[in-house]
Design a protein around this motif. Structure first.
Motif, PDB file in Angstrom:
ATOM      1  N   CYS A  65     109.081  72.684 -11.085  1.00  0.00           N
ATOM      2  CA  CYS A  65     110.060  72.808 -12.179  1.00  0.00           C
ATOM      3  C   CYS A  65     111.489  72.618 -11.661  1.00  0.00           C
ATOM      4  O   CYS A  65     112.376  73.446 -11.868  1.00  0.00           O
ATOM      5  N   SER A  66     111.701  71.505 -10.972  1.00  0.00           N
ATOM      6  CA  SER A  66     112.979  71.231 -10.332  1.00  0.00           C
ATOM      7  C   SER A  66     113.677  70.055 -11.002  1.00  0.00           C
ATOM      8  O   SER A  66     113.065  69.009 -11.237  1.00  0.00           O
ATOM      9  N   PRO A  67     114.969  70.166 -11.303  1.00  0.00           N
ATOM     10  CA  PRO A  67     115.684  69.099 -12.015  1.00  0.00           C
ATOM     11  C   PRO A  67     116.107  67.958 -11.099  1.00  0.00           C
ATOM     12  O   PRO A  67     117.156  67.996 -10.460  1.00  0.00           O
ATOM     13  N   VAL A  68     115.286  66.936 -11.022  1.00  0.00           N
ATOM     14  CA  VAL A  68     115.563  65.754 -10.209  1.00  0.00           C
ATOM     15  C   VAL A  68     115.662  64.542 -11.142  1.00  0.00           C
ATOM     16  O   VAL A  68     114.863  64.410 -12.078  1.00  0.00           O
ATOM     17  N   VAL A  69     116.629  63.671 -10.896  1.00  0.00           N
ATOM     18  CA  VAL A  69     116.774  62.428 -11.653  1.00  0.00           C
ATOM     19  C   VAL A  69     116.493  61.265 -10.706  1.00  0.00           C
ATOM     20  O   VAL A  69     117.173  61.100  -9.692  1.00  0.00           O
ATOM     21  N   ALA A  70     115.462  60.482 -11.026  1.00  0.00           N
ATOM     22  CA  ALA A  70     115.065  59.345 -10.197  1.00  0.00           C
ATOM     23  C   ALA A  70     115.504  58.044 -10.859  1.00  0.00           C
ATOM     24  O   ALA A  70     115.252  57.827 -12.050  1.00  0.00           O
ATOM     25  N   LEU A  71     116.144  57.191 -10.094  1.00  0.00           N
ATOM     26  CA  LEU A  71     116.577  55.874 -10.565  1.00  0.00           C
ATOM     27  C   LEU A  71     115.842  54.809  -9.764  1.00  0.00           C
ATOM     28  O   LEU A  71     115.883  54.821  -8.533  1.00  0.00           O
ATOM     29  N   THR A  72     115.151  53.908 -10.447  1.00  0.00           N
ATOM     30  CA  THR A  72     114.444  52.837  -9.749  1.00  0.00           C
ATOM     31  C   THR A  72     114.748  51.494 -10.402  1.00  0.00           C
ATOM     32  O   THR A  72     115.153  51.424 -11.565  1.00  0.00           O
ATOM     33  N   GLY A  73     114.528  50.435  -9.628  1.00  0.00           N
ATOM     34  CA  GLY A  73     114.571  49.098 -10.201  1.00  0.00           C
ATOM     35  C   GLY A  73     113.262  48.789 -10.906  1.00  0.00           C
ATOM     36  O   GLY A  73     112.284  49.534 -10.808  1.00  0.00           O
ATOM     37  N   GLY A  74     113.276  47.675 -11.624  1.00  0.00           N
ATOM     38  CA  GLY A  74     112.068  47.260 -12.340  1.00  0.00           C
ATOM     39  C   GLY A  74     111.948  45.751 -12.367  1.00  0.00           C
ATOM     40  O   GLY A  74     112.894  45.033 -12.014  1.00  0.00           O
ATOM     41  N   PRO A  75     110.801  45.243 -12.761  1.00  0.00           N
ATOM     42  CA  PRO A  75     110.594  43.783 -12.757  1.00  0.00           C
ATOM     43  C   PRO A  75     111.621  43.057 -13.635  1.00  0.00           C
ATOM     44  O   PRO A  75     112.115  43.597 -14.625  1.00  0.00           O
ATOM     45  N   TYR A  76     111.923  41.829 -13.254  1.00  0.00           N
ATOM     46  CA  TYR A  76     112.725  40.959 -14.114  1.00  0.00           C
ATOM     47  C   TYR A  76     111.850  40.487 -15.267  1.00  0.00           C
ATOM     48  O   TYR A  76     110.622  40.379 -15.128  1.00  0.00           O
ATOM     49  N   TYR A  92     106.577  38.308  -5.472  1.00  0.00           N
ATOM     50  CA  TYR A  92     106.406  38.999  -4.196  1.00  0.00           C
ATOM     51  C   TYR A  92     106.626  40.505  -4.328  1.00  0.00           C
ATOM     52  O   TYR A  92     107.684  40.955  -4.747  1.00  0.00           O
ATOM     53  N   GLN A  93     105.603  41.283  -4.018  1.00  0.00           N
ATOM     54  CA  GLN A  93     105.613  42.748  -3.968  1.00  0.00           C
ATOM     55  C   GLN A  93     105.786  43.414  -5.333  1.00  0.00           C
ATOM     56  O   GLN A  93     106.009  44.623  -5.399  1.00  0.00           O
ATOM     57  N   GLU A  94     105.662  42.686  -6.418  1.00  0.00           N
ATOM     58  CA  GLU A  94     105.938  43.252  -7.728  1.00  0.00           C
ATOM     59  C   GLU A  94     104.669  43.795  -8.385  1.00  0.00           C
ATOM     60  O   GLU A  94     103.652  43.102  -8.467  1.00  0.00           O
ATOM     61  N   ILE A  95     104.733  45.049  -8.812  1.00  0.00           N
ATOM     62  CA  ILE A  95     103.701  45.624  -9.676  1.00  0.00           C
ATOM     63  C   ILE A  95     104.411  46.401 -10.785  1.00  0.00           C
ATOM     64  O   ILE A  95     105.618  46.625 -10.733  1.00  0.00           O
ATOM     65  N   GLU A  96     103.646  46.830 -11.776  1.00  0.00           N
ATOM     66  CA  GLU A  96     104.215  47.643 -12.852  1.00  0.00           C
ATOM     67  C   GLU A  96     104.198  49.109 -12.408  1.00  0.00           C
ATOM     68  O   GLU A  96     103.218  49.831 -12.586  1.00  0.00           O
ATOM     69  N   ASP A  97     105.306  49.543 -11.803  1.00  0.00           N
ATOM     70  CA  ASP A  97     105.390  50.920 -11.316  1.00  0.00           C
ATOM     71  C   ASP A  97     105.690  51.927 -12.423  1.00  0.00           C
ATOM     72  O   ASP A  97     105.424  53.120 -12.257  1.00  0.00           O
ATOM     73  N   PHE A  98     106.238  51.457 -13.511  1.00  0.00           N
ATOM     74  CA  PHE A  98     106.735  52.362 -14.552  1.00  0.00           C
ATOM     75  C   PHE A  98     105.698  53.394 -15.004  1.00  0.00           C
ATOM     76  O   PHE A  98     106.028  54.579 -15.140  1.00  0.00           O
ATOM     77  N   PRO A  99     104.431  52.999 -15.229  1.00  0.00           N
ATOM     78  CA  PRO A  99     103.460  54.011 -15.700  1.00  0.00           C
ATOM     79  C   PRO A  99     103.214  55.138 -14.704  1.00  0.00           C
ATOM     80  O   PRO A  99     102.739  56.216 -15.104  1.00  0.00           O
ATOM     81  N   LEU A 100     103.512  54.942 -13.432  1.00  0.00           N
ATOM     82  CA  LEU A 100     103.248  55.965 -12.422  1.00  0.00           C
ATOM     83  C   LEU A 100     104.130  57.195 -12.593  1.00  0.00           C
ATOM     84  O   LEU A 100     103.807  58.278 -12.089  1.00  0.00           O
TER      85      LEU A 100
END
Length: 570
Positions: free
Chosen positions: A91-102, A111-119
């Motif tokens: 129950c810790s307030p963390v904000v994660a920022l990631t890139g995503g596919p074009y 190269y190296q691209e998968i759909e990470d968003f559902p994880l």
């Protein structure tokens, strides 16, 4: 309103929200990081892995109540998601920022691209995609809001572009928010008067009440109120591991931690209670020893900010949905004067159980054996910790030893712990120390936990983070002794050592090679001088304590003799 790039908006807004450090693995949001250097005083911390970045942000968040920010490009997003598991469970307030596919690269074997968003869905309170920079203001605000309101937890934004580059380089017309630190609790929910009345009636009528103070009390800053309630009732008071620093260990009503990571006498007290009052705590399996302590038939009063937790495991519950501080204040008003002498025999019984446990473990706590007994190590730490120590405990045996034998009695001493991810301790301690330069962070872990993110010793050295890392070095994962004994049919035979033994390595010398001061402790008398030296050093210190490979943390379940004693007492 002004014309800003997405990177400028991100840097300035994080600064306005009170973020003082971000944790990342390159390459991600590169333009924003440059804007951050030019326009803010935010520290940019480069780690050796995305999980470590998430753990550092988690330690930062738990140490301050302010959201910790971690970042990764889309190629590392899956690793970052894995690192959010502990923040979610804790129950810790963390904000994660990631890139995503074009948009143009999706589904093309880029190269190296998968759909990470559902994880991110199972390990966050909310996870959203930002496809256009014009949506950055409302989505960033909502991510911080979600992380800090109600029961805190991690949130996630996927920013368009593998490194978030589309969003950080686009232009938007926006106003940067006025400086306002975002932190927990973001809002305080007041209790319903009838719920308070029902809870007060139940507490007054109980003959053997026990209070259990949880992590929600810590988040709410309600430690003094939960202690005041225990004193008003004259009731024994336990804590969850997350709430360990909400009750001074030397308080005459304190009984320790029940459940799985436990002081066995605390379990006995809870088992004998006729009413258990949980404040700001989930009634999960660890705290209740898989709902055996207390049994699910026990009468419970449960005050929690999350209504879904009330009655979830204990159907005979009186529920109070509220912020811990507001709820406890209202309950104290409703109770009025209480004749605590009515339950004097119950307090004496709790004290008797605690004294009996102390006598039983005394030979281990005072052992002069070398390698050291962990009971001696953690008990001595209680006495030797600085007055402003913030203890960061790993999971597994590190959590068990600190639960049972580490006492925190000074008002400025604090405690945070891993919710289940072995190896969390070191990076979380780095994040906590960066967040709290006023505190002396002391990480307690084992050699098994240290090896997970050993490379982050270099990060601590590079940043000159002045934390102390105490390693219970038994050259093994000896928590596996019991499972493998069962698996081998009752006795360890054959090549069992392949499954849990490590090479005997001088971890102090290893730390030195990574730029961290190393001190080796091989007998109990050496610990005091080692800690004193560590506090004086302006930089990270690792204390390598050689400990007994056979020492296994005790179970917290009652024995048949204890059951008989409990029946006789009732």
């Amino acid at each position: 309103m002004a014309s800003l790039t997405g990177g400028q908006y991100l840097a300035r807004t994080l600064d306005a929200y009170g973020v003082s450090a971000v944790f990342l693995v390159p390459t991600t949001l590169s333009a924003m990081l440059v804007d951050m250097e030019r326009e803010t005083s935010i520290t940019r911390v480069v780690t050796h892995g995305e999980k470590a970045a998430a753990y550092m942000a988690d330690g930062y968040a738990r140490a301050t109540g302010r959201p910790g920010v971690c970042m990764a490009q889309n190629i590392g997003a899956a690793n970052l998601a894995a690192g959010l598991r502990d923040a979610y469970l804790g129950c810790s307030p963390v904000v994660a920022l990631t890139g995503g596919p074009y948009e143009w690269s999706r589904g093309r074997n880029y190269y190296q691209e998968i759909e990470d968003f559902p994880l991110f869905k199972p390990v966050t309170k909310s996870s959203r995609q930002v496809m256009d920079a014009s949506r950055l203001p409302d989505q960033l605000d909502q991510a911080f809001r979600d992380a800090t309101v109600g029961k805190p937890g991690p949130t996630h934004l996927e920013l368009a572009g593998h490194t978030g580059d589309i969003i950080e380089n686009e232009t938007l017309i926006a106003t940067v928010p006025q400086p306002q630190i975002r932190q927990t609790p973001a809002n305080r929910i007041a209790p319903h008067p009838q719920a308070i009345s029902d809870a007060a009636t139940a507490l007054r009528s109980a003959s053997r009440p026990v209070i259990v103070s949880g992590g929600g009390v810590r988040v709410s800053g309600a430690g003094e109120l939960v202690v005041a309630l225990a004193e008003r009732l004259g009731a024994p008071i336990a804590t969850s591991l997350n709430g360990k620093d909400t009750v001074p260990a030397d308080h005459p009503l304190a009984i320790g931690i029940p459940g799985l990571y436990t002081r066995a006498s605390a379990n006995q007290v809870v088992l004998e209670a006729d009413l258990v009052f949980y404040v700001g705590s989930q009634t999960g399996s660890q705290l209740t020893l898989t709902w055996q302590v207390p049994p699910t038939s026990t009468r419970v009063v449960h005050l929690d900010i999350e209504p879904r937790e009330i009655g979830r495991h204990y159907p005979n519950s009186i529920g109070v949905v509220a912020d811990a501080r507001l709820g406890l204040a209202a309950l104290l008003d409703a109770l009025g004067p209480v004749d605590s002498s009515r339950i004097t025999p119950w307090r004496e019984r709790a004290r008797e159980l605690g004294s009996r446990w102390s006598a039983e473990v005394s030979p281990l706590v005072n052992s002069e054996a070398s390698p050291l007994r962990p009971e001696r190590l953690t008990s001595d730490l209680s006495r030797l910790l600085p007055d402003n120590a913030l203890v960061v405990a790993d999971t597994g045996h590190a959590g068990m030893w600190t639960a049972a034998f580490l006492d925190l009695s000074k008002p400025d001493q604090g405690f945070i712990r891993a919710a289940g991810s072995l190896g969390w301790g070191l990076p979380a301690g780095i994040g906590a120390q960066i967040a709290r330069p006023d505190a002396q962070v002391v990480v307690f872990t084992g050699d098994g936990g240290l090896y997970y993110h050993l490379s982050e010793l270099e990060s601590a050295a590079r940043l000159n983070v002045p934390l102390t890392i105490v390693v219970n070095n038994n050259r093994s994962l000896n928590q596996e002794i019991n499972p493998y004994t069962v698996a081998y049919g009752g006795k360890l035979t054959g090549r069992h050592h392949e499954l849990w033994h490590f090479t005997d390595i001088n971890l102090a010398a290893l730390a030195e090679s990574l730029g961290v001061t190393g001190i080796r402790v091989t007998k109990p008398s050496m610990l005091e001088s080692a800690l004193a030296r560590a506090v004086e050093i302006n930089g990270p210190v690792l204390i390598d304590v050689t400990s007994d490979i056979e020492a296994v943390a005790p179970k917290g379940m009652a024995t048949p003799a204890d059951d008989a004693a409990r029946s006789a007492h009732k």
